[in-house]
Design a protein around this motif. Structure first.
Motif, PDB file in Angstrom:
ATOM      1  N   ASP A  57       0.853  -1.134   0.033  1.00 46.83           N
ATOM      2  CA  ASP A  57       0.012  -0.070  -0.072  1.00 46.83           C
ATOM      3  C   ASP A  57       0.753   1.273   0.110  1.00 46.83           C
ATOM      4  N   ALA A  58       0.797   2.167  -0.967  1.00 53.46           N
ATOM      5  CA  ALA A  58       1.711   2.891  -1.449  1.00 53.46           C
ATOM      6  C   ALA A  58       1.074   4.394  -1.050  1.00 53.46           C
ATOM      7  N   ALA A  59      -0.262   4.423  -0.590  1.00 53.37           N
ATOM      8  CA  ALA A  59      -0.836   5.732  -0.350  1.00 53.37           C
ATOM      9  C   ALA A  59      -0.182   6.628   0.555  1.00 53.37           C
ATOM     10  N   ASP A  60       0.436   6.048   1.865  1.00 56.87           N
ATOM     11  CA  ASP A  60       0.819   6.888   2.753  1.00 56.87           C
ATOM     12  C   ASP A  60       2.299   7.701   2.030  1.00 56.87           C
ATOM     13  N   GLU A  61       2.859   6.765   1.434  1.00 51.64           N
ATOM     14  CA  GLU A  61       4.223   7.479   0.761  1.00 51.64           C
ATOM     15  C   GLU A  61       3.742   8.507  -0.034  1.00 51.64           C
ATOM     16  N   ARG A  89       4.509  20.794  -8.404  1.00 46.76           N
ATOM     17  CA  ARG A  89       3.777  20.291  -9.657  1.00 46.76           C
ATOM     18  C   ARG A  89       4.667  18.892 -10.323  1.00 46.76           C
ATOM     19  N   GLU A  90       5.792  19.080 -10.311  1.00 46.97           N
ATOM     20  CA  GLU A  90       6.590  17.796 -10.791  1.00 46.97           C
ATOM     21  C   GLU A  90       6.165  16.519  -9.944  1.00 46.97           C
ATOM     22  N   GLU A  91       6.252  16.765  -8.530  1.00 47.25           N
ATOM     23  CA  GLU A  91       6.115  15.668  -7.583  1.00 47.25           C
ATOM     24  C   GLU A  91       4.499  15.302  -7.720  1.00 47.25           C
ATOM     25  N   ILE A  92       3.714  16.154  -8.055  1.00 48.35           N
ATOM     26  CA  ILE A  92       2.285  15.421  -7.933  1.00 48.35           C
ATOM     27  C   ILE A  92       2.432  14.878  -9.538  1.00 48.35           C
ATOM     28  N   THR A  93       2.853  15.237 -10.487  1.00 48.08           N
ATOM     29  CA  THR A  93       2.971  14.409 -11.883  1.00 48.08           C
ATOM     30  C   THR A  93       3.601  13.218 -11.835  1.00 48.08           C
ATOM     31  N   ALA A  94       4.789  12.983 -10.955  1.00 46.73           N
ATOM     32  CA  ALA A  94       5.425  11.952 -10.809  1.00 46.73           C
ATOM     33  C   ALA A  94       4.622  10.887 -10.005  1.00 46.73           C
ATOM     34  N   ARG A  95       3.997  11.288  -8.975  1.00 51.84           N
ATOM     35  CA  ARG A  95       3.078  10.243  -8.238  1.00 51.84           C
ATOM     36  C   ARG A  95       1.906  10.059  -8.716  1.00 51.84           C
ATOM     37  N   LEU A  96       0.974  11.148  -9.247  1.00 48.90           N
ATOM     38  CA  LEU A  96      -0.369  10.774  -9.796  1.00 48.90           C
ATOM     39  C   LEU A  96      -0.756  11.241 -11.138  1.00 48.90           C
ATOM     40  N   GLY A  97       0.026  11.234 -11.919  1.00 48.16           N
ATOM     41  CA  GLY A  97       0.226  11.637 -13.309  1.00 48.16           C
ATOM     42  C   GLY A  97      -0.781  10.738 -14.172  1.00 48.16           C
ATOM     43  N   PRO A  98      -0.672   9.503 -14.097  1.00 49.08           N
ATOM     44  CA  PRO A  98      -1.699   8.774 -14.873  1.00 49.08           C
ATOM     45  C   PRO A  98      -2.882   8.895 -14.130  1.00 49.08           C
ATOM     46  N   VAL A  99      -3.313   8.932 -13.165  1.00 50.47           N
ATOM     47  CA  VAL A  99      -4.417   9.120 -12.380  1.00 50.47           C
ATOM     48  C   VAL A  99      -5.199  10.271 -12.694  1.00 50.47           C
ATOM     49  N   LEU A 100      -4.489  11.378 -12.847  1.00 42.16           N
ATOM     50  CA  LEU A 100      -4.691  12.517 -13.312  1.00 42.16           C
ATOM     51  C   LEU A 100      -5.180  12.602 -14.601  1.00 42.16           C
ATOM     52  N   ASN A 101      -4.434  12.079 -15.541  1.00 44.95           N
ATOM     53  CA  ASN A 101      -4.861  11.983 -17.055  1.00 44.95           C
ATOM     54  C   ASN A 101      -6.123  11.013 -17.156  1.00 44.95           C
ATOM     55  N   LEU A 102      -6.358   9.994 -16.412  1.00 42.67           N
ATOM     56  CA  LEU A 102      -7.500   9.096 -16.488  1.00 42.67           C
ATOM     57  C   LEU A 102      -8.731   9.997 -16.203  1.00 42.67           C
ATOM     58  N   ALA A 103      -8.625  10.942 -14.968  1.00 45.20           N
ATOM     59  CA  ALA A 103      -9.662  11.556 -14.461  1.00 45.20           C
ATOM     60  C   ALA A 103      -9.990  12.622 -15.476  1.00 45.20           C
ATOM     61  N   GLY A 104      -8.925  13.468 -15.889  1.00 45.43           N
ATOM     62  CA  GLY A 104      -9.026  14.753 -16.837  1.00 45.43           C
ATOM     63  C   GLY A 104      -9.922  14.311 -17.908  1.00 45.43           C
ATOM     64  N   GLY A 105      -9.605  13.135 -18.502  1.00 44.14           N
ATOM     65  CA  GLY A 105      -9.980  12.730 -19.970  1.00 44.14           C
ATOM     66  C   GLY A 105     -11.650  12.088 -19.620  1.00 44.14           C
ATOM     67  N   LEU A 106     -11.916  11.630 -18.392  1.00 47.18           N
ATOM     68  CA  LEU A 106     -13.125  11.262 -18.255  1.00 47.18           C
ATOM     69  C   LEU A 106     -14.148  12.201 -17.954  1.00 47.18           C
TER      70      LEU A 106
END
Length: 221
Positions: A57-61, A89-106
């Motif tokens: 579980d990497a949520a806390d990290e 901004r780079e830290e957010i992209t590195a950690r959650l970039g694919p998730v943000l892309n998925l949510a933004g596209g939907l």
């Protein structure tokens, strides 16, 4: 003539040689051995599935890394503010970039879908009728105004406004940019600092992406 006993005996024939001995098990023991072997294979497979393939579980990290970058940006002076904001901004992209892309596209096609499901639409006809109905005003000679009701006849076409000049971007001043950065970082910090809520969202998102069992759907009428 003296006779000596012969060293070779002719009477007994050849002795029978015992056959080779082979390893053998009874059918019951053989079936039990195969059953134990199959059971060991099944247990090994389950152990590998339960322990060997389980992701940590990497949520806390993830939360800690982004929160640390946010705190550094919050405490940066004017000379370091832009660099710290970019690092956040780079830290957010590195950690959650694919998730943000998925949510933004939907989110883009989900808006019209939700609107169509609700079945509500802006009534342009009512707006047009309200605009066409104007009170019927009579002005007397003594400057008194008498309202005799509404005249809902065809309203004269309004003169279209002149087109607005095109809006062009300009560079912020240093003060404007610093104020905008601090405001944006502060807004993000207010949201991300709620650790329990963000961890719950991260874990639910991970579960949604990893959950492969059928999901119970609510009854629709």
């Amino acid at each position: 003539m003296t006779h000596y006993p012969s060293e070779f005996q002719n009477g007994g024939g050849f002795d029978t040689v015992a056959p080779d001995v082979f390893f053998s098990l009874s059918p019951v023991l053989l079936a039990g051995f195969l059953l134990l072997l199959a059971l060991a294979i099944v247990l090994t497979w389950f152990a590998r599935d339960l322990f060997g393939r389980k992701d940590s579980d990497a949520a806390d990290e993830i939360w800690t890394a982004i929160h640390t970058a946010c705190l550094l940006a919050m405490g940066a002076n004017s000379d370091q503010l832009l660099a710290r904001a970019r690092a956040l901004r780079e830290e957010i992209t590195a950690r959650l970039g694919p998730v943000l892309n998925l949510a933004g596209g939907l989110n883009t096609p989900l808006g019209p879908l939700d609107k169509a499901i609700k079945g509500k639409i802006k009534d342009d006809r009512a707006v047009a009728t309200a605009a066409a109905c104007a009170p019927h005003v009579t002005v007397l000679q003594n400057s008194q105004i008498v309202v005799n009701g509404e005249d809902c006849g065809a309203a004269p076409a309004a003169t279209p406004p002149a087109p607005a000049p095109p809006v062009t971007d300009r560079d912020m001043t240093d003060a404007e940019r610093a104020a905008a950065l601090r405001s944006a970082i502060g807004t993000f910090h207010d949201h991300w600092s709620q650790k329990a809520l963000r961890l719950d969202e991260l874990r639910k998102a991970r579960h949604a992406l990893c959950h492969t069992a059928p999901v119970e759907q609510a009854a629709h009428h």
